[in-house]
Scaffold this motif. Structure first.
Motif: not given
Length: 300
Positions: A10, A12, A15, A32, A34-35, A37, A45
């Motif tokens: 997670a 960022s 990432v 990017l 969003h992840r 979740d 992602w």
């Protein structure tokens, strides 16, 4: 970044660095979004490029896993081209910091927490396409399981027994299950996903739209994937019967039993080492399913 630093999935900042390097290497311009979740693709992602195209970035903080991601890219391309329902990998590689990554197409669908008879039939249909779909003969799950259940069997049994009373009971039942079938030879030549669990299967409408988290794929017997599926948290009794019967038909009840014993003993040790409470609570269900397979073996 320090070579010994292992960031979280997670993270960022990491990432962003991974994606920036991937864009440079592959000539893409993903950003990017969003992840995930919500359990759809945990640790992944969502990406969007300038044209509005969406994709999914997955990466591993474990540098030791990077060579397998790079290796898996060839196998994923092979099985995808043959119609296997896994998303195509648009790019894959290893960053200069040693992190393996892959960018895959975004497919519609969501995972389902419960395996009912309906899901079981859809999953059986997918698993039966694994027959003869050998993506990587040099990465053999059957060889791995055989080695674990021979050379490392006592270590595996002891590790599971030391997790507590339920683990000890599981060990006792697994030993009886293995004894009931005697020695078996695990076949090879099938596609083995390696982690064929409900969370790694996307359903869209009345079909399986995506088999994800496939980086560990290799050769072996699809009975191993049946055994892994049988360790899922929530399976209805009808679905359980369907999966047991289909798994036993692959190469005989003994092969499924040996694969299942390995899966559940290894999983029991894994969840206790990492203090994963949902997995620890699930060990009692693993015990119940081991008893079911034992009863099928002895005709009880």
């Amino acid at each position: 970044m320090a070579p010994n630093h292992m960031p979280d999935r997670a993270d960022s900042d990491t990432v962003f660095t991974v994606l920036n390097e991937a864009n440079q290497v592959h000539g893409t311009d993903f950003q990017l979004d969003h992840r995930f979740d919500d359990g759809v693709q945990s640790g992944a992602w969502l990406l969007t490029d300038g044209t509005g195209r969406q994709a999914v970035l997955k990466w591993s903080p474990d540098r030791g896993w990077a060579p397998q991601i790079a290796r898996a890219a060839r196998s994923v391309a092979k099985v995808h081209s043959m119609g296997y329902p896994t998303p195509a990998w648009l790019a894959a590689g290893v960053t200069t910091d040693g992190f393996g990554y892959q960018i895959q197409e975004l497919v519609p669908g969501r995972s389902r927490s419960q395996v009912t008879a309906h899901e079981a039939q859809l999953l059986i249909d997918v698993l039966e396409t694994h027959a003869g779909l050998d993506p990587d003969p040099q990465r053999c799950w059957s060889q791995y399981v055989t080695g674990q259940m021979t050379d490392h069997r006592e270590e595996l049994l002891q590790g599971a027994a030391e997790t507590g009373p339920t683990g000890q009971q599981l060990v006792n039942v697994c030993e009886r299950l293995l004894a009931a079938h005697g020695p078996v030879a695990l076949p090879t030549g099938d596609l083995v996903h390696g982690d064929f669990r409900p969370g790694n299967i996307l359903f869209h409408g009345d079909h399986v739209s995506g088999v994800i988290d496939i980086e560990a794929l290799g050769s072996g017997t699809r009975a191993f994937d049946y055994a892994t599926l049988l360790s899922a948290h929530d399976i209805t009794p009808e679905a359980l019967e369907m999966l047991c019967s289909a798994g036993e038909q692959v190469a005989g009840p003994g092969v499924l039993a040996h694969c299942f014993a390995h899966v559940v003993l290894d999983l029991t040790v894994f969840v206790h080492q990492r203090e994963l409470q949902p997995g620890i609570r699930n060990v009692s269900k693993l015990l119940d399913r081991a008893v079911i397979l034992l009863n099928r073996a002895i005709g009880a």
